[in-house]
Design a protein around this motif. Structure first.
Motif, mmCIF file in Angstrom:
data_model
loop_
_atom_site.group_PDB
_atom_site.id
_atom_site.type_symbol
_atom_site.label_atom_id
_atom_site.label_comp_id
_atom_site.label_asym_id
_atom_site.label_seq_id
_atom_site.Cartn_x
_atom_site.Cartn_y
_atom_site.Cartn_z
ATOM 1 N N LYS A 62 16.131 28.582 35.648
ATOM 2 C CA LYS A 62 17.210 28.724 34.658
ATOM 3 C C LYS A 62 18.431 29.406 35.271
ATOM 4 C CE LYS A 62 16.036 29.739 30.258
ATOM 5 N NZ LYS A 62 15.311 30.427 29.150
ATOM 6 N N GLU A 74 20.675 24.802 30.822
ATOM 7 C CA GLU A 74 19.491 25.593 31.152
ATOM 8 C C GLU A 74 18.221 25.040 30.515
ATOM 9 O OE1 GLU A 74 19.983 29.906 30.880
ATOM 10 O OE2 GLU A 74 22.146 29.589 31.013
ATOM 11 N N ALA A 128 22.146 27.859 35.568
ATOM 12 C CA ALA A 128 23.294 28.573 34.997
ATOM 13 C C ALA A 128 24.384 28.768 36.050
ATOM 14 C CB ALA A 128 22.846 29.915 34.431
#
Length: 200
Positions: free
Chosen positions: A104, A114, A108
């Motif tokens: 994630k 995400e 990002a």
């Protein structure tokens, strides 16, 4: 016109990471463009009798390869390059866990959705990942791993290098690799690894 080099990687593999950094260096000194594709060491090792510690590593490897495939599915193949750099830097330079949180964070950093990480963690993108895996691996056989490079319709496993050469030295290594890949009767060169993966 630049030479396209299709590069198959599993994000968890430090050897593929080193070779990928070499290819980005090659791009600075040769008219070459690298296109990154996901393969999966977990898929490659399915059904094999593995030591328990390596089997545990394979379980952790699924999410990265699936997420790279997810990036390709959502954004196209070219953005896989930036995702691989973000995730590989976390895996190999910062020694972060091969976890959904790490994936994630890499997504990002790239400005990508995400939720790809959650889908990857639940087995999403598996069919497309397996298809990408076989596209890269079938031409070189199943007794090798990652990296695999395809150049001008020909494919080879490797090169396995440590550390990645820089500047013109990187270009010269590519020149030789390109020539070996082009010859259909070339199969193998090897020597015992004297060092581990030196990542930078």
């Amino acid at each position: 016109m630049s030479t396209a080099v299709d590069f198959w990687f599993d994000p968890s593999c430090p050897w593929a990471w080193i070779t990928s950094r070499w290819m980005l260096e090659v791009e600075k000194v040769r008219n070459v463009h690298t296109i990154f594709h996901a393969m999966s060491l977990a898929v490659l090792n399915e059904g094999r009798d593995l030591p328990d510690d390596y089997r545990a590593e394979m379980e952790k490897a699924w999410i990265g390869a699936r997420a790279a495939t997810g990036v390709a599915e959502v954004y196209g193949q070219e953005p896989v390059r930036s995702f691989y750099t973000a995730l590989g830097s976390r895996y190999h330079l910062r020694k972060e866990e091969r976890s959904i949180e790490t994936v994630k964070a890499a997504l990002a950093e790239c400005g990508f959705d995400e939720s790809i990480a959650k889908r990857a963690d639940k087995g999403g993108f598996d069919e497309a990942m397996r298809a990408s895996h076989h596209e890269g691996m079938d031409p070189v056989g199943q007794d090798v791993g990652t990296p695999v490079l395809h150049i001008n319709g020909m494919a080879l496993f490797g090169p396995v290098i440590s550390p990645a050469p820089r500047g013109e030295e990187a270009g010269q290594l590519f020149d030789g690799f390109e020539k070996m890949t082009a010859y259909p009767g070339f199969f193998e060169l090897k020597r015992t690894r004297a060092v581990g993966p030196i990542v930078d």
